[in-house]
Motif scaffolding. Sequence first.
Motif, PDB file in Angstrom:
ATOM      1  N   THR A 228       0.833  -1.201   0.000  1.00 54.10           N
ATOM      2  CA  THR A 228       0.000   0.000   0.000  1.00 54.10           C
ATOM      3  C   THR A 228       0.871   1.256   0.000  1.00 54.10           C
ATOM      4  O   THR A 228       0.588   2.227  -0.711  1.00 54.10           O
ATOM      5  CB  THR A 228      -0.922  -0.001   1.227  1.00 54.10           C
ATOM      6  OG1 THR A 228      -1.687  -1.212   1.248  1.00 54.10           O
ATOM      7  CG2 THR A 228      -1.873   1.181   1.197  1.00 54.10           C
ATOM      8  N   ILE A 229       1.936   1.241   0.822  1.00 58.16           N
ATOM      9  CA  ILE A 229       2.859   2.381   0.844  1.00 58.16           C
ATOM     10  C   ILE A 229       3.507   2.567  -0.522  1.00 58.16           C
ATOM     11  O   ILE A 229       3.604   3.690  -1.040  1.00 58.16           O
ATOM     12  CB  ILE A 229       3.946   2.162   1.918  1.00 58.16           C
ATOM     13  CG1 ILE A 229       3.318   2.140   3.316  1.00 58.16           C
ATOM     14  CG2 ILE A 229       5.010   3.242   1.843  1.00 58.16           C
ATOM     15  CD1 ILE A 229       4.280   1.712   4.406  1.00 58.16           C
ATOM     16  N   PHE A 230       3.945   1.473  -1.112  1.00 60.12           N
ATOM     17  CA  PHE A 230       4.579   1.507  -2.431  1.00 60.12           C
ATOM     18  C   PHE A 230       3.671   2.181  -3.458  1.00 60.12           C
ATOM     19  O   PHE A 230       4.101   3.052  -4.225  1.00 60.12           O
ATOM     20  CB  PHE A 230       4.907   0.071  -2.851  1.00 60.12           C
ATOM     21  CG  PHE A 230       5.623  -0.049  -4.162  1.00 60.12           C
ATOM     22  CD1 PHE A 230       6.997   0.110  -4.242  1.00 60.12           C
ATOM     23  CD2 PHE A 230       4.924  -0.326  -5.331  1.00 60.12           C
ATOM     24  CE1 PHE A 230       7.660  -0.006  -5.453  1.00 60.12           C
ATOM     25  CE2 PHE A 230       5.574  -0.441  -6.541  1.00 60.12           C
ATOM     26  CZ  PHE A 230       6.948  -0.282  -6.609  1.00 60.12           C
ATOM     27  N   PHE A 252      -6.589  -0.670  -5.269  1.00 54.32           N
ATOM     28  CA  PHE A 252      -7.224  -0.586  -6.588  1.00 54.32           C
ATOM     29  C   PHE A 252      -7.671   0.846  -6.897  1.00 54.32           C
ATOM     30  O   PHE A 252      -7.532   1.319  -8.029  1.00 54.32           O
ATOM     31  CB  PHE A 252      -8.417  -1.539  -6.659  1.00 54.32           C
ATOM     32  CG  PHE A 252      -8.048  -2.974  -6.419  1.00 54.32           C
ATOM     33  CD1 PHE A 252      -7.343  -3.698  -7.373  1.00 54.32           C
ATOM     34  CD2 PHE A 252      -8.388  -3.603  -5.240  1.00 54.32           C
ATOM     35  CE1 PHE A 252      -6.999  -5.014  -7.158  1.00 54.32           C
ATOM     36  CE2 PHE A 252      -8.052  -4.927  -5.013  1.00 54.32           C
ATOM     37  CZ  PHE A 252      -7.350  -5.637  -5.974  1.00 54.32           C
ATOM     38  N   LYS A 253      -8.200   1.529  -5.876  1.00 53.93           N
ATOM     39  CA  LYS A 253      -8.638   2.912  -6.089  1.00 53.93           C
ATOM     40  C   LYS A 253      -7.452   3.812  -6.445  1.00 53.93           C
ATOM     41  O   LYS A 253      -7.571   4.705  -7.294  1.00 53.93           O
ATOM     42  CB  LYS A 253      -9.338   3.438  -4.829  1.00 53.93           C
ATOM     43  CG  LYS A 253     -10.655   2.758  -4.507  1.00 53.93           C
ATOM     44  CD  LYS A 253     -11.236   3.303  -3.201  1.00 53.93           C
ATOM     45  CE  LYS A 253     -12.556   2.632  -2.850  1.00 53.93           C
ATOM     46  NZ  LYS A 253     -13.090   3.112  -1.548  1.00 53.93           N
ATOM     47  N   THR A 254      -6.314   3.560  -5.788  1.00 53.60           N
ATOM     48  CA  THR A 254      -5.136   4.389  -6.055  1.00 53.60           C
ATOM     49  C   THR A 254      -4.642   4.197  -7.484  1.00 53.60           C
ATOM     50  O   THR A 254      -4.341   5.168  -8.197  1.00 53.60           O
ATOM     51  CB  THR A 254      -4.015   4.053  -5.057  1.00 53.60           C
ATOM     52  OG1 THR A 254      -4.493   4.242  -3.723  1.00 53.60           O
ATOM     53  CG2 THR A 254      -2.803   4.939  -5.288  1.00 53.60           C
ATOM     54  N   TRP A 255      -4.535   2.928  -7.912  1.00 51.15           N
ATOM     55  CA  TRP A 255      -4.076   2.670  -9.278  1.00 51.15           C
ATOM     56  C   TRP A 255      -5.053   3.224 -10.314  1.00 51.15           C
ATOM     57  O   TRP A 255      -4.632   3.719 -11.366  1.00 51.15           O
ATOM     58  CB  TRP A 255      -3.884   1.166  -9.495  1.00 51.15           C
ATOM     59  CG  TRP A 255      -2.580   0.680  -8.932  1.00 51.15           C
ATOM     60  CD1 TRP A 255      -2.396  -0.125  -7.858  1.00 51.15           C
ATOM     61  CD2 TRP A 255      -1.269   0.995  -9.418  1.00 51.15           C
ATOM     62  NE1 TRP A 255      -1.065  -0.348  -7.633  1.00 51.15           N
ATOM     63  CE2 TRP A 255      -0.336   0.321  -8.579  1.00 51.15           C
ATOM     64  CE3 TRP A 255      -0.779   1.763 -10.463  1.00 51.15           C
ATOM     65  CZ2 TRP A 255       1.032   0.406  -8.778  1.00 51.15           C
ATOM     66  CZ3 TRP A 255       0.589   1.848 -10.656  1.00 51.15           C
ATOM     67  CH2 TRP A 255       1.479   1.179  -9.829  1.00 51.15           C
ATOM     68  N   SER A 487      -4.355  -7.128   3.992  1.00 59.63           N
ATOM     69  CA  SER A 487      -3.793  -5.807   4.307  1.00 59.63           C
ATOM     70  C   SER A 487      -3.588  -4.968   3.053  1.00 59.63           C
ATOM     71  O   SER A 487      -3.836  -3.766   3.054  1.00 59.63           O
ATOM     72  CB  SER A 487      -2.452  -5.968   5.034  1.00 59.63           C
ATOM     73  OG  SER A 487      -2.604  -6.686   6.224  1.00 59.63           O
ATOM     74  N   ALA A 488      -3.139  -5.611   1.973  1.00 61.10           N
ATOM     75  CA  ALA A 488      -2.822  -4.868   0.755  1.00 61.10           C
ATOM     76  C   ALA A 488      -4.049  -4.598  -0.099  1.00 61.10           C
ATOM     77  O   ALA A 488      -4.232  -3.488  -0.596  1.00 61.10           O
ATOM     78  CB  ALA A 488      -1.782  -5.635  -0.061  1.00 61.10           C
ATOM     79  N   LEU A 489      -4.889  -5.606  -0.279  1.00 63.86           N
ATOM     80  CA  LEU A 489      -5.966  -5.507  -1.262  1.00 63.86           C
ATOM     81  C   LEU A 489      -7.279  -5.014  -0.692  1.00 63.86           C
ATOM     82  O   LEU A 489      -8.095  -4.442  -1.418  1.00 63.86           O
ATOM     83  CB  LEU A 489      -6.181  -6.872  -1.933  1.00 63.86           C
ATOM     84  CG  LEU A 489      -4.938  -7.496  -2.596  1.00 63.86           C
ATOM     85  CD1 LEU A 489      -5.287  -8.847  -3.189  1.00 63.86           C
ATOM     86  CD2 LEU A 489      -4.368  -6.567  -3.656  1.00 63.86           C
ATOM     87  N   VAL A 490      -7.517  -5.240   0.597  1.00 66.04           N
ATOM     88  CA  VAL A 490      -8.817  -4.863   1.178  1.00 66.04           C
ATOM     89  C   VAL A 490      -8.671  -3.629   2.063  1.00 66.04           C
ATOM     90  O   VAL A 490      -9.137  -2.549   1.723  1.00 66.04           O
ATOM     91  CB  VAL A 490      -9.427  -6.048   1.966  1.00 66.04           C
ATOM     92  CG1 VAL A 490     -10.823  -5.667   2.491  1.00 66.04           C
ATOM     93  CG2 VAL A 490      -9.529  -7.294   1.091  1.00 66.04           C
TER      94      VAL A 490
END
Length: 717
Positions: A228-230, A252-255, A487-490
């Motif tokens: 997420t930080i990346f 997903f929202k960030t990308w 943690s990363a996707l949800v």
Amino acid sequence: MAPGSDDAAETEQRPLVLERVEKEPARGWRSAASTRLRKHCSCTSQKAKSQILGFVPILKWLPRYQLREWLLGDAMSGLIVGILLVPQSIAYSLLASQDPIYGLYTSFFTSIIYAIFGTSRHISAGVFGVLCLLVGQVVDRELALAGYITEGGDGIGGNDSALLLAGLGNGTAAAGCDKSCYAITVGATVTFTAGVYQVLMGVFQVGFVSVYLSDSLLSGFATGASLTIFTSQFKYLLGLKIPRPQGWFVLFKTWRSLLVNLGNTNVCDLVTSLVCLLVLIPVKELNNRFKAKLKAPIPFELFVVIIATLASHFGHFNTDFGSDVSGDIPTGFLPPQLPMWALIPNVAVDAFSIAIVGFAITVSLSEMFAKKHGYAVDANQEMYAIGLCNILPSFFRCFTSSAALTKTLVKESTGCQTQVSGLVSALVLLLVLLVIAPLFYSLQKCVLAVIILVNLRGALAKFLDVPAMWRVNRVDASIWLITMATSALVNTELGLLVGVLVSALCVLGRTQQARVLELGRAPTGEHYEDASSYRGLRTHPDVAVFRFEAPIYYANQSMFRKSLYKRVGLDPVKEKTQLMKFKKKQQQREEGGVPNGKSGETGGEGQKHDEVEAEGTVTLMLDHKPRLLRSLVIDCSAVLFLDTAGVNALKEVRKDYAELGVTVVLAQCSTSVLDSLQRGGYCPVSGGENRIAFFSIADAVHHVQSLGAPNGGHGSE
């Protein structure tokens, strides 16, 4: 010795008998409370001194400081870590949605406070990427709720903000407060609340909770948060001004936002980012490769920051190319300020998860380095230390901190001996805060983002270890993958909760999948082991020995009975049903005049063979070989505990088999299991022919064989 005398000796051998120590009678609650109050509320000079030294460990170790042996190593490591902290503190402020100065404040105060209250000699406390991300998510959410962040990503003006907040009921607290001011107010309030949680956990002595956060869980959570930080730093690399998404599925929202706004990329920021990446990645790899030969890592990050700042200043990147820079970084310290009390209910849940993560990271790192260097740390005191590292700095506009692995490794490798190195790092940061900070005005934010990305290499490299983790332990690897993915996707905070739940379910699942093993005796001696795992083990013709490899409690007591009946090859419930049918049929035939000798067989569906004989024994077909079962020994060496349901399950097993003439006894029970059996009415556990618990399997086997010997009676109770 005459032939056959061995069997006679086995039959006549007396089982081991031990006398239990009588326990003191349970005291009443008044007596227990009075004793506890006298213990904790009495005060002597020695006890007061011990409490003070325990709460402020620096008073214990600083007077014994070995100046000649330790000072050089502490000074060197403190200087190097302090230099590394300057660019990292400024960079991680981006993650926490704060101005750069507040990252420097956080590292400065935390280094001093942990040196005073911490018990680890090597931990470097300060800004930590995962916590900065969690704080930044809360800050952005509250900024959006207050109207500072609009859909297009532009903040509203300071005067409009004050009017809006006044309408929301926060006018007094936020009057004249712009976006930056409100952001650090939210961050400091979250930090204060998290620190209070940590200190309260220390007061109630719940430092043991760290054992429930496994290494695979923490590693998976850190890796997921690192993803997420990346992703969150790409907008700075591209020079895009887009708001941080809120809620679930942030990745997903960030990308999606990045792809939609890709056409607005700032070429100056992109080129600067690429150049910094091309410089930092190779030199960081060289640092790691030759760290054994280098007395200290070369601070390439600081060099990049200095060169980039000079290039941006003299190249007018901000005015001519619209590059986003750090801006004004004031010198000195701001006066202390109270948290926004009205905001605590809004951030209380977020602060709790942040408190748990910060404590878990700190304790796990401190215990790891303490074990490596041969000294002890106090988990509860670590709770106090990291709690105070959050409570006290929150009044000086700092955000949440904890131990950080990368800086701790640097600290250890450069000769650190005590927390004097932390005080030296604080002096370096103090020099920056008082003199040098304004010189970073022209530092581009994309350079700070590059520093963050480069420091994530270690966490992201964990993906390469997944195949090895899977080969070693699939359960731990599954916990890592599930925690990381959630943690990363949800959602980052949800990932920690899911990881804890999955870990608990895995432990519970292991007790649900426990096996019942048939044991055989070794050819020499009286040792019993799993007959399916070792060759040459012998079983007794009339006695079956089985082991259950888990505690017996409410969640698996039904599975225990079913698996035991299946493994024994004799289900007493079905046998009794078939026997009742047989007797009923026999009675009907007798009433109809049919001779008893032609009454038919007793075989039932699903039974291999079940013939109840006159002597009270049952003939089984185990592994296609007829076997006469007279007694059953249950090895309880792997049963760690019993609850009421577990005791009742053993009672039912004993009762059901007794009705078929099969004696059930227990062997190798722990004292806690014996106590549970006695309290649950599974008596008598010792004494005479009715004894049902033995200290060894051999004693149990000899006992039940003696019951079935000539003139010794049968196994039925």
